[in-house]
Design a protein around this motif. Sequence first.
Motif, PDB file in Angstrom:
ATOM      1  N   ARG A 182      13.720  -8.217   6.850  1.00  0.00           N
ATOM      2  CA  ARG A 182      13.315  -8.165   5.535  1.00  0.00           C
ATOM      3  C   ARG A 182      12.154  -7.612   5.323  1.00  0.00           C
ATOM      4  O   ARG A 182      11.318  -8.469   5.785  1.00  0.00           O
ATOM      5  CB  ARG A 182      14.279  -8.947   4.457  1.00  0.00           C
ATOM      6  N   ILE A 183      11.663  -6.884   4.478  1.00  0.00           N
ATOM      7  CA  ILE A 183       9.956  -6.722   3.987  1.00  0.00           C
ATOM      8  C   ILE A 183       9.985  -6.788   2.619  1.00  0.00           C
ATOM      9  O   ILE A 183      10.823  -6.155   1.851  1.00  0.00           O
ATOM     10  CB  ILE A 183       9.778  -5.574   4.640  1.00  0.00           C
ATOM     11  N   GLU A 184       9.173  -7.459   2.107  1.00  0.00           N
ATOM     12  CA  GLU A 184       8.831  -7.218   0.735  1.00  0.00           C
ATOM     13  C   GLU A 184       7.439  -7.025   0.546  1.00  0.00           C
ATOM     14  O   GLU A 184       6.515  -7.498   1.065  1.00  0.00           O
ATOM     15  CB  GLU A 184       8.812  -8.768   0.104  1.00  0.00           C
ATOM     16  N   LEU A 185       7.247  -5.812  -0.151  1.00  0.00           N
ATOM     17  CA  LEU A 185       5.842  -5.191  -0.365  1.00  0.00           C
ATOM     18  C   LEU A 185       5.541  -5.641  -1.919  1.00  0.00           C
ATOM     19  O   LEU A 185       6.024  -5.188  -2.692  1.00  0.00           O
ATOM     20  CB  LEU A 185       5.900  -3.871  -0.065  1.00  0.00           C
ATOM     21  N   PHE A 186       4.456  -6.329  -1.975  1.00  0.00           N
ATOM     22  CA  PHE A 186       3.927  -6.700  -3.298  1.00  0.00           C
ATOM     23  C   PHE A 186       2.890  -5.986  -3.940  1.00  0.00           C
ATOM     24  O   PHE A 186       2.191  -5.079  -3.122  1.00  0.00           O
ATOM     25  CB  PHE A 186       3.625  -8.176  -3.269  1.00  0.00           C
ATOM     26  N   ASP A 187       2.666  -6.053  -5.115  1.00  0.00           N
ATOM     27  CA  ASP A 187       1.783  -5.266  -6.040  1.00  0.00           C
ATOM     28  C   ASP A 187       0.273  -5.962  -5.716  1.00  0.00           C
ATOM     29  O   ASP A 187       0.153  -7.323  -6.164  1.00  0.00           O
ATOM     30  CB  ASP A 187       1.699  -5.186  -7.360  1.00  0.00           C
TER      31      ASP A 187
ATOM     32  N   THR B 219       1.019  -1.102  -0.107  1.00  0.00           N
ATOM     33  CA  THR B 219      -0.006  -0.027  -0.013  1.00  0.00           C
ATOM     34  C   THR B 219       0.971   1.345   0.019  1.00  0.00           C
ATOM     35  O   THR B 219       2.016   1.191   0.503  1.00  0.00           O
ATOM     36  CB  THR B 219      -0.904  -0.027   1.145  1.00  0.00           C
ATOM     37  N   ALA B 220       0.320   2.569  -0.487  1.00  0.00           N
ATOM     38  CA  ALA B 220       0.935   3.671  -0.479  1.00  0.00           C
ATOM     39  C   ALA B 220       1.605   3.891   0.903  1.00  0.00           C
ATOM     40  O   ALA B 220       3.004   4.267   0.774  1.00  0.00           O
ATOM     41  CB  ALA B 220       0.048   4.406  -0.924  1.00  0.00           C
ATOM     42  N   ASP B 221       0.734   4.005   1.902  1.00  0.00           N
ATOM     43  CA  ASP B 221       1.331   4.267   3.238  1.00  0.00           C
ATOM     44  C   ASP B 221       2.533   3.483   3.676  1.00  0.00           C
ATOM     45  O   ASP B 221       3.633   3.788   4.352  1.00  0.00           O
ATOM     46  CB  ASP B 221       0.422   4.575   4.321  1.00  0.00           C
ATOM     47  N   ARG B 222       2.525   1.957   3.399  1.00  0.00           N
ATOM     48  CA  ARG B 222       3.591   0.995   3.878  1.00  0.00           C
ATOM     49  C   ARG B 222       4.692   1.493   2.910  1.00  0.00           C
ATOM     50  O   ARG B 222       5.896   1.271   3.413  1.00  0.00           O
ATOM     51  CB  ARG B 222       2.999  -0.180   3.565  1.00  0.00           C
TER      52      ARG B 222
END
Length: 161
Positions: free
Chosen positions: A89-94, A60-63
């Motif tokens: 580690r963090i992976e932000l997905f679509d 998300t945009a805020d994350r």
Amino acid sequence: MPLVELYFRHQDAPKFSAQELCTFMEGLFQAQPGIVQVMMIPAKDLAPEQVFMSIRAKGTADRKEKVNELLSALSAWLEQHGVPSGRSRIELFDPPQQGAQRWGPPAAARPACWCGFLKFLRRGVPSPDTVPEPSPSTSKAPLLRAGSELPKQASSKAMGA
């Protein structure tokens, strides 16, 4: 759905529960209860870190704007709860590229997996007197029970006599 995997060696196992970490992560990611999934996974060995956390969450945009803040808050929480060092580690997905589905009764309504095991233990283990003897037609070889003696023939053969 944030997915949190915490890997550690047995001797470095954290003192907090998965539920405690889950509750913290729900607040950190501003997620409703039941959305965050936490897995605490003991590993035979890890290198170079003793504790490793992998997080996969919706981008998300805020994350996306707060990735470093999220990781810093998580590191501080882990230190406060007895994990002095490690890597996260963090992976932000679509989101359009991800799907999830739940089946069965709600997670809170299901008993924990060890409940069935406790029921087994509470029933007790049958004593040797209550275990039925196998019928001669189905018996292939005599079984020994704890504390029983080997037959004289078998013990002399086993000793090489």
